[in-house]
Each structure stands twice: as structure tokens, then as C-alpha cells.
Design an enzyme around this catalytic site. Sequence first.
Site, PDB file in Angstrom:
ATOM      1  N   GLY A 185     -36.950 -18.178  20.069  1.00  0.00           N
ATOM      2  CA  GLY A 185     -35.605 -18.160  19.480  1.00  0.00           C
ATOM      3  C   GLY A 185     -35.231 -17.320  18.430  1.00  0.00           C
ATOM      4  O   GLY A 185     -34.502 -17.426  17.645  1.00  0.00           O
TER       5      GLY A 185
ATOM      6  N   LEU B  43     -34.518 -13.130  17.206  1.00  0.00           N
ATOM      7  CA  LEU B  43     -33.317 -12.053  17.901  1.00  0.00           C
ATOM      8  C   LEU B  43     -33.535 -11.663  19.418  1.00  0.00           C
ATOM      9  O   LEU B  43     -32.606 -11.808  20.192  1.00  0.00           O
ATOM     10  CB  LEU B  43     -33.200 -10.932  17.221  1.00  0.00           C
ATOM     11  CG  LEU B  43     -32.763 -10.870  15.783  1.00  0.00           C
ATOM     12  CD1 LEU B  43     -32.863  -9.523  15.014  1.00  0.00           C
ATOM     13  CD2 LEU B  43     -31.523 -11.320  15.683  1.00  0.00           C
ATOM     14  N   ALA B  44     -34.653 -11.592  19.742  1.00  0.00           N
ATOM     15  CA  ALA B  44     -35.025 -11.054  21.037  1.00  0.00           C
ATOM     16  C   ALA B  44     -34.764 -12.276  22.073  1.00  0.00           C
ATOM     17  O   ALA B  44     -33.795 -12.190  22.966  1.00  0.00           O
ATOM     18  CB  ALA B  44     -36.333 -10.478  21.523  1.00  0.00           C
TER      19      ALA B  44
ATOM     20  N   ARG C 151     -43.149   4.189   6.657  1.00  0.00           N
ATOM     21  CA  ARG C 151     -43.928   3.143   6.020  1.00  0.00           C
ATOM     22  C   ARG C 151     -45.438   3.464   6.174  1.00  0.00           C
ATOM     23  O   ARG C 151     -46.241   3.399   5.028  1.00  0.00           O
ATOM     24  CB  ARG C 151     -43.716   1.855   6.663  1.00  0.00           C
ATOM     25  CG  ARG C 151     -42.460   1.364   6.643  1.00  0.00           C
ATOM     26  CD  ARG C 151     -41.844   0.089   7.119  1.00  0.00           C
ATOM     27  NE  ARG C 151     -40.712  -0.365   6.978  1.00  0.00           N
ATOM     28  CZ  ARG C 151     -39.730  -1.077   7.338  1.00  0.00           C
ATOM     29  NH1 ARG C 151     -40.511  -1.825   8.352  1.00  0.00           N
ATOM     30  NH2 ARG C 151     -38.488  -1.329   7.080  1.00  0.00           N
TER      31      ARG C 151
ATOM     32  N   SER D 259     -36.567  -2.397  14.351  1.00  0.00           N
ATOM     33  CA  SER D 259     -37.173  -3.429  14.760  1.00  0.00           C
ATOM     34  C   SER D 259     -35.841  -4.625  15.413  1.00  0.00           C
ATOM     35  O   SER D 259     -36.002  -5.153  16.410  1.00  0.00           O
ATOM     36  CB  SER D 259     -38.069  -4.350  13.938  1.00  0.00           C
ATOM     37  OG  SER D 259     -37.572  -4.727  12.792  1.00  0.00           O
TER      38      SER D 259
END
Lengths: 667, 251, 256
Positions: A10, A12-13, A297, A422
Site C-alpha cells: 500500500g 504509492l504504487a 546520484r 521514483s
Amino acid sequence: MSQRVVVIGGGLAGLAASMKLAEEGIAVDLVSMVPVKRSHSVCAQGGINSTNKFTRAQGDSEQKHFDDTVYGGEFLNNQPMVKEMAYWAPKVVNLLERIGVPFNRSDEGNLAVRRFGGTLYKRTVYAGASTGQQLLYGLDEQVRRFEAEGRISKYEFWEFLGPILDDQGTCRGAVVQDMFSLELKALKADAVVMATGGCGLIYGKSTMSMVCTGGANARAYKAGAFYANGEFIQVHPSAIPGQDKLRLISEGARGEGGRVWVPREPGDTRHPGQIPEGERYYFLEERYPEYGNLVPRDIATREIFAICKSGRSVDPDTYCVYLDLTEKATKIKRQVLEHKLGNILEIYEKFVGVDPLDEPMKIFPAVHYSMGGLWVDYVKDTRTGGLVAGEPANQRTNIPGLYAIGECDYQFHGANRLGANSLLSCIFSGLFVAPGIKSWLKNMTGTAAADQPASLYEGALARHRDAYKALINSDGDENPYKLHRELGELMTRNCTVVRDNGELRETVSQLGELAERATRLKMTDKGNWTNQNLSFTRAVVDMVDLARVIAAGALARDECRGAHYKPEFEIPAPTATDKDELERKADQWCQRYYKQNQEWLKTTRASYTGDGPQLSYEPVDAAEIPPRPRTYGIVGAEIIERVWRERYLAKAETLGHEAELSASAGT
Amino acid sequence: MPETVTVRVQRQDQRGGRPYTQEFRLPYKPRMNVISVLQDIACEPRTASGEDTTPVAWDCACLEEVCGACSMVINGKVRQACTALVDNLLKEQPVIDLRPMTKFPVIRDLVVDRSRMFEALKQVKAWIPVDTYGDVGEGPMIAPEQADSRYPKSRCMTCGCCLEVCPQVNEHSDFIGPQAIAQAVLFNEHPTGAMTAATRLEALMGPGGISDCGNSQNCVKACPKEVPLTEAIAIAGRATTWHAIKRWFTK
Amino acid sequence: MSGVQPGLLERNHFLLRRLHSLSGVIPIGAFLINHLLANSLTPTPAAFNEEVEWIHGLPYLVFIEFGMIFLPLAFHAGYGVVIAMQAKHNVQAYGYADNYRFTLQRVSGWIAAVFIVVHLLHFRFAGLVGGTSYPDVVHDGATPYGAAYAGFQSFLPLALWMIIYAIGIVASVYHFANGMCTFCITWGITVGNRSRRAVSIAMTGLALVLLFFGFRGLYGMSSNFEAGQTDSHGLPADLAEHRGDLGHDTRPGEQG
């Protein structure tokens, strides 16, 4: 019978998929080990990328966002998916705005923007320095709305144990376990969506939450799903050390003007405030004049590693550099920074006890994100170069009916993820998977899960019941917590920033031993109520399995690409005083780079065997944006770029076509 | 630097079980927090007197104070275990004391059941009722002041500290607690949410609603994220009063 | 309350709570201010008598007394008890100043409620406990001051009465002043920290003024008692001469 979809995870996706499915009128069971509002997405800080009105005015476009993303991922991303995502990004942000996410605003009431790594545009919208939390809450609220209406059922504090596959290998549901009562349940489902995030805990300590073991991903992998590009693990340049975890200091700090530096003289132990400007080495700014502190990064991390190796670390025990906001804090008002970065300033102050607006932060690199994950399919729209919406194959693993979205899939970010992409990929893939699943349900041949023989579910339950009972009663001599620490140390030592084949070979064999030892674990809690020991121990076994995928993939991949860096295979930068000599060396460089792409521009696909992963490779669709040297304008690389443009660019256009051909033929 | 850290943990094996106390002694490490203490106990669950025991159960996730999972009563005060640094705790008292929160049913040891807080969010309809998730363009323009007013309330991580310290939240009362009130305000302050403000206000006007607040203002002081809870309660107090008057005169 | 259906209470929960909050300010708080102020302004027996006589000369007094004082008081106290019973105090763990104020609000409420009952039985309804109620005293020909004096001589020693009244006044004033601060939050008047602080300071000031009034009245009364003597009706001898002047329909303004 009514059709149902089970969503595992549960964050964001998972939430995005759940709410979109519910809107489509599909019943959803949402399973999560934690209340969904506590999922790891809360930890995302800096923001979410999309082309916006400000960047557009400066010449930005979705196409450039797409380009930045694949350049940042060193062309390992399948481009149709990235393209679709980049073109969706403004729509995703619009939706987030509409559901009430409290983004920072400009004076005029527009969304405020800042710049993130790997781009020259201020493409990132944000809500203070807790954007992930704010987005998660926004989606959580929408899901709660459906939950209140009875259209989504939540299974919070339930753990996913494995998919249920029928005789044809189609996914028909999932076995889940109540983490309090240890009750097992077989959830019948016509599609199961994995939205289970990353696997940072394989490294012991990382910036990830305690649930990010990758356990669920490993369970899908062991049930037959491919795990792709596992070797690509992002190490974030800026975190602060802790006994229990490494805490992230967002790239947003640099986006708001934070500067990275070390003393110019190795071994200078003066207090940062006493080091005059001239004796500070702003190494990122000097080496990358164009991108400065906002190089991607992987590059920032390697630069920090290298500078610390040269004796300039500002901490005697670890590889630390300064991230300096103090200059900004006096220039613009402190309040403005507190307003934009409050959350990370608080974190730093709470854990380190120093106000980062008074004294530069000491930051060091930490494992942060897994670019790799469950392999998923897509259907390319050959007309647009993006995807065909509503195709059941989009985001589907190689197991029919089993989908993967968000960080737990392998897509979108290639060999290195750009900051603030992301959150976008999670929400995008969550929203995008729903219409595909809808078509899958609509056109399903044969019976729905609800009409499957009961024996299918009973069999799966019995298997998992036996397995967990065996585990809970296991009385070996291995302490799972210690084994986990050992695993973390091994992986952090050999599978992070700098990789070496000798060490990797050693790691692969040690992981084999760990896997064997993981069959002899000792449980300290044999009770049947809220047994956290059980859940953790089970995850340790899974982590070892995924670690083997990471290490094997890293060992096999003899090149440098994005976050995967093997000095042995690094192409040395061309240096020469003579102009022609330099030209010739640059040509050699380009030739090697071209060959490297010919050989390695491909996706690693691991499939599970009892003896460790079996690797195979799949070409990457890089048809639209041909690979090019990823220099980020480092001083001295101008010649490489020119030579590539003049002599190799046209050739490179053929590099990514193989996948395109096979994709359109295959699906 | 002490060589060891002594921790007293209030434990409970079952829902409704009898609480008991165990003491643990662990090697001190720099930068230790309560989470790492509990991790070390889990690794080798042995009491200070040398008896083997089960690992202490506790709730945690993010460990950087944004998820709200690890609230517990530490040295007599509710806080997040992740930001509770051992060095600071030892300055408060020589033996660190860990207990579960008292306003929620204990599931096991330090794990409590906070589902009432999530139910409360349903009760106050803490969401923006958008028409569609489809692509229908941008959201409403929002003044920076308004965004700045909403953001601090939106940082509420449902950790339960405000309920724990609220004298009005207990077994004798149905008080919904400060968290849900602040969330109702958060959505009423959004231009779209404001369209359905009345339903949120009404949800706060029954028994256990806004009027059960006793204004002790403990919530705002205990909140680890500095959510302006008293402010939200005052805003909701004013809004509900106006709403009640308006409703009375228009019905 | 047993006669009322629970459904009705629940349906009107918000209204009841708001009325409770409001009744503490108007009329009870207003009455408290008036009462303490009036007492402090009547340091001499004569002035005291004038004031009381004026009040008792008001038309429809019984409606004013019951409708605007006793009934709201009974409601505020009765419902206040219901509210106070809900709280679970925790100042030991969370010793914030506001938390102490919250606890003290309930403690002072209990004290004030008991005190007011005592106060009413002491004078207004003394007949219920075997004494003489105020209106009856005056009918019997005694002055209000004389009645007050008599009251403070019965049941307990004067010094104890003074202590009880002092505690009662402090509790009532605290309950009122702190209640005003929370009233301002409850009704959304003080939303921000600054305004809350300002009201808090203002109410501290008001409390000090009210305490000054209260103690001044109390002091005036006790010093008169100590200085005076009693007559056969329980009246100080030096006041006996005023008795005949005090007609029921006399307005204070008409006195010399």
C-alpha cells in the site's frame, strides 16, 4: 461471479492502482504489512518530476524529461515505458494537485518548483521536504474513501506469502497471513498486483524502512517470476549514519542551493567554519560545471567515494563530506529554507544534534533504491513510441495474472534513477496498470478465480501452513538476526559503489553458504500471537535469495553502467597534450563505449533455481534515443561528445532496435 | 560513555493479558536509539538476570519520524522510538523505561491497536471528493498562504501521541481526539474540500466530537510533527458554531 | 436527568456543550463579576443594606433569580460534573502549564459547585437547613447586613467561614478566568498562539481584579463583624438605627 483484484503493498504504487481499479468498478483487496499510511513511500522527501509551465517556458518538454531519464539511467531503460511516463507526468501532478496534496506554491499560486539531479530544468514540484509522505497521504485518503464505501477491503498487518498459480501457471490469488493471529487466508483474485517496494534491508542498514526486505518480491520470484536488473542498486550520496538505519538527506537540499565540499588539503581536521573559502574543494562544482552539485546520484556517490579515498573524508570513521546550506541560510532567509526543507533539517537536528543552517551537514552515501525488480512486460505503440494503454500485458510479469508496479518492478530507471522520478514511476505505473487489468478481467478466458476449484486454494493454504509451522518450530543453530547482519555487511562491502569481480565471486559463494545456513535458523519465539520473529526470519531467507540475484547479476555484467561500476572495465578518459593524439584516443574511447553497448545494452533476467539464480538477457528498446556517452559535461569530456556525435551517433541508432523488433513481433 | 544500557520493558503476551515487566542489559553503542535497543533485544532476547525470553514485539517502519508507527511511552512520556536517542534518555533517568501507549488496546508488548484513528478519518471524511482520476486538467490555484496553512496539518502521521496525552481521550469518553479534528480542518481548507465542509463539520458535532475537547492543549505540545492541533481545534470550533447557527436558521 | 431520553441528549450534544460553555460566561460569569464587584463596593453595613434592598426590590425577581442565575448555575454545574467525570488527568506525566490549568479547571469547578451550594444554603435558602432565608429575614424586620452577620455566626466559627469563602472565591474566580481562556478556544476566537497568550494574560489580570474585589468584600465584612456588636436580633448595635429607614421599595439613589 464478481471479479476481484488483490493488490499487495500500500505504498504509492499500490494505492494508486487500488484507487484507479476501484474507480473502474473493480473490487480490490489491499494487503499490507503495515497500515498503508505507514508505507515506505513516506520517506521520499524531495519531490516529483514533471514538465511544468515554468520549464516549458524555458524550452523544456516531456521529450526532454524522457531524454534526461534515459540518459540518467544510461540507456538501460526500455524507452517506450519511460516515454509514456514522461508524457503522463504532468497529468499525474494535476491529479495529485486535485486530490489536495499540499504542494508548495509560488507567489502566483502555481506549484512551486525546484531542480533535482540529472536535469538542468526545475522540474520538481514538492511539499516541503516530505513530498512522499504528502503524496502517500493524498492517495491513502482516496483509498479510504473507497474503503468507506466498501469498494476496497484492506488487509493491514497481513503479509503476502506467495501467489497461487493454477495448473496452467496463471495467477489466481495470493496466500496471506495475519501478522497478529498468524491466520492464513487464500485470497481469490483474477489478478494480483505486486506493489511491494524495494529490498534495501538486504544491505542491513539502508535508507529504507524496516519492511523493505524484498521478501514479497522474492516470493514472487521463487514462484517463477523473473527478477530483472537486480544488480542495479542506487546508493544515495547523502545520508546520515545511525545504529538502526541510515537516514536520507534529500537531494532537495542541493536543489535549494546546498553545496558539497571537503577541505582541499587531505587530513585537514579543522572545524568546517574555520576553513576559509579558498581552502574548500567544491569538487562536484569544479568537475561538473554544468550540473554542479546536481549530477545524478551514481556519479555524485562515486565522486564522494573517490574524494574520501584520497584522504579528504571529514569523518575519521566513515566516508563523509560536507553538505553546506549555511551560506544559503544567511543569504536568503533561514525561514525560507525551513519552509522548503523543514523535514530534513529536523531529521538532521534530531539525530545529529546540530542545526544544519548553522553548521554544514556531514553526509555519506547509503543504499537507497533498487532500480531492478520483478520483470514486467509492455506493449509498445509503434506510432507514438510510447505504450498502448489498456493492454493487459502492460506491467505484467511473466506469470499471467501477476503484475508488478512501483519500485518492485524493474522498469523506468534503467541503470540509475534520477531524483524525484521514483514517486512519478510509482504513481504512474499504479494508475497505468489499472486499465490493462480491466481488459484482462474483461477478456478472461475460462473461469474467474471465484469459480476455481476449492482444492486449488486449499492446496496452497496447506503448503504455506506446513512451511510456516516448520519455520516456527525450526530449532537450528543460526541466529536469523546475526545472519541478517552478516548478509548486510557482505553486501555493503562488495555490492555497492565499487565492484570487483574477485570480490563478487567470493560474495556469490558466501551467499551460497548463507543460503545453506538459512535453512538452519533458530526461532526464539515459537508462539502463535504477533510473532515478529517469524516474519523477520522468513524475510531473511528471502533476502539471501535476492542477494544472490544481485551478486550474480553484478558479477556477470562486465561493464560500467549507471550505478553498476567495475573499475576493471572502466574506459579510461582520453588524455593527451597533442590534439590529434587526443582525437585518436577519444575515438578509441567511443569505439569501446560503442562495443560495450553492443554487448551489454541488455536487461538481466534472473529466474529462480534451488542453486541460485539462472541469468538470461533481453535486449533493451533504445530505438528512439540512441545511447550516447554519459559525461554530464565533466571537464575534459567535450571531445568525447563531439567525436561521438560526428562518428558514432548514427551507428548507435541501430543499438536499441533489436528489442523494438522483438517486442512488436512477440506481443 | 556507559558500557551497558539497562532497559525496563512493560510486556504483555496477549490482548487483554496481564502486563509484566522485564529488564534487559545491552552493550552500549554510539548513536543508539530505542529502535536499535529493541533490535538488539530481538537479536538475543535474554533478560538482565540471564533468562531466555521471547523478543519484545514493537511497531516500527520508517525510523525517521515520518511514518508514525513507533509511538510508545518512553521514560513516562509518549514519543517516537526512532528519535528517542539513548544518550538523551539516560540523562532523564538511569534505566530506560518502555511501555505501550495507554489509550489504545495492547496487542502484544509495545504493539497497540490504533485502528480507531483510521476509523476517525473515515468518520470526518478526510479526503477530497474528486470527480474522476482521469485527465481533466489542473487543480485549483492555491495561494501560498493557504498551502502553508494546510501543509503543517497534513504532516499528521496518525502516530497517536495526541490521543495518548489527551485527558479527554479515555475509556469514559468517546472523544474522537485532536488528530481527526485537524484532518477535518485540513480538508475544509482546500477549495474543493470546502464544498463538502458541512459534512465534515456535522461529523464533528455529535457525541465525542469537537465539543468534547477540554482545551488542555496537551496535544499540540506532544505532537512530534508540531501539527498546530489547538489552532485546528479552534478553527473547527468556530466553524461548527457558525454551521450550527446557520443550520438552525435555515432549517 | 433520568427522565430524558438518551437520544435527545445525543442529538443535542453539540448544543448542550455550547450552552454549557456559554452559560459559564453569560450569565454566570457576568453575575460573578457583578456579585464580587457589588460586595467590594459595599464596605459599610449601610451600603450593603442599600445594595441588597435594591436587588430585592427588583420586579419579577424570582424569574430573574431562577431564570438567569439558579437555573444556568444548576445546568452549568450539573453538566459540568458530567464533563469533569470524563477526564483522566495526567499532569504527573505531562506537566505542561496548560495541563495543570485543565486539571485545576475541573478541581476548581468541583470546589465552586460545592461552595455555591453552601453559599446558597447559607443565605438565600437557609430556611431549608433550619436557618432563616434572606427575604424572610428582611420581612422579620432584620437588616440584610444583620442577616449576614447572623449567618456568619451560625454553624461554624467566623474564621472558618472566612476561610471557606476565601477558597470559594478563589475557586470561582479561577474557574471563570481560565474558563474564559478555553471559551475563546472553544468558540474559535483565539485561533493562533499569540491571541491565546494575549487572552491568557488579560484573563490573569481580570482574575486578579476579581480576587481583589472578592477579598475586599470579604475583608470589609469580617472587619465590620469584628468591630461591631450584636443586638437581640443578631444585628450589630450600631446599625440598629438604620433599620427603620429601609423600606422594600426604597431605591439606593434616593438614600442620602
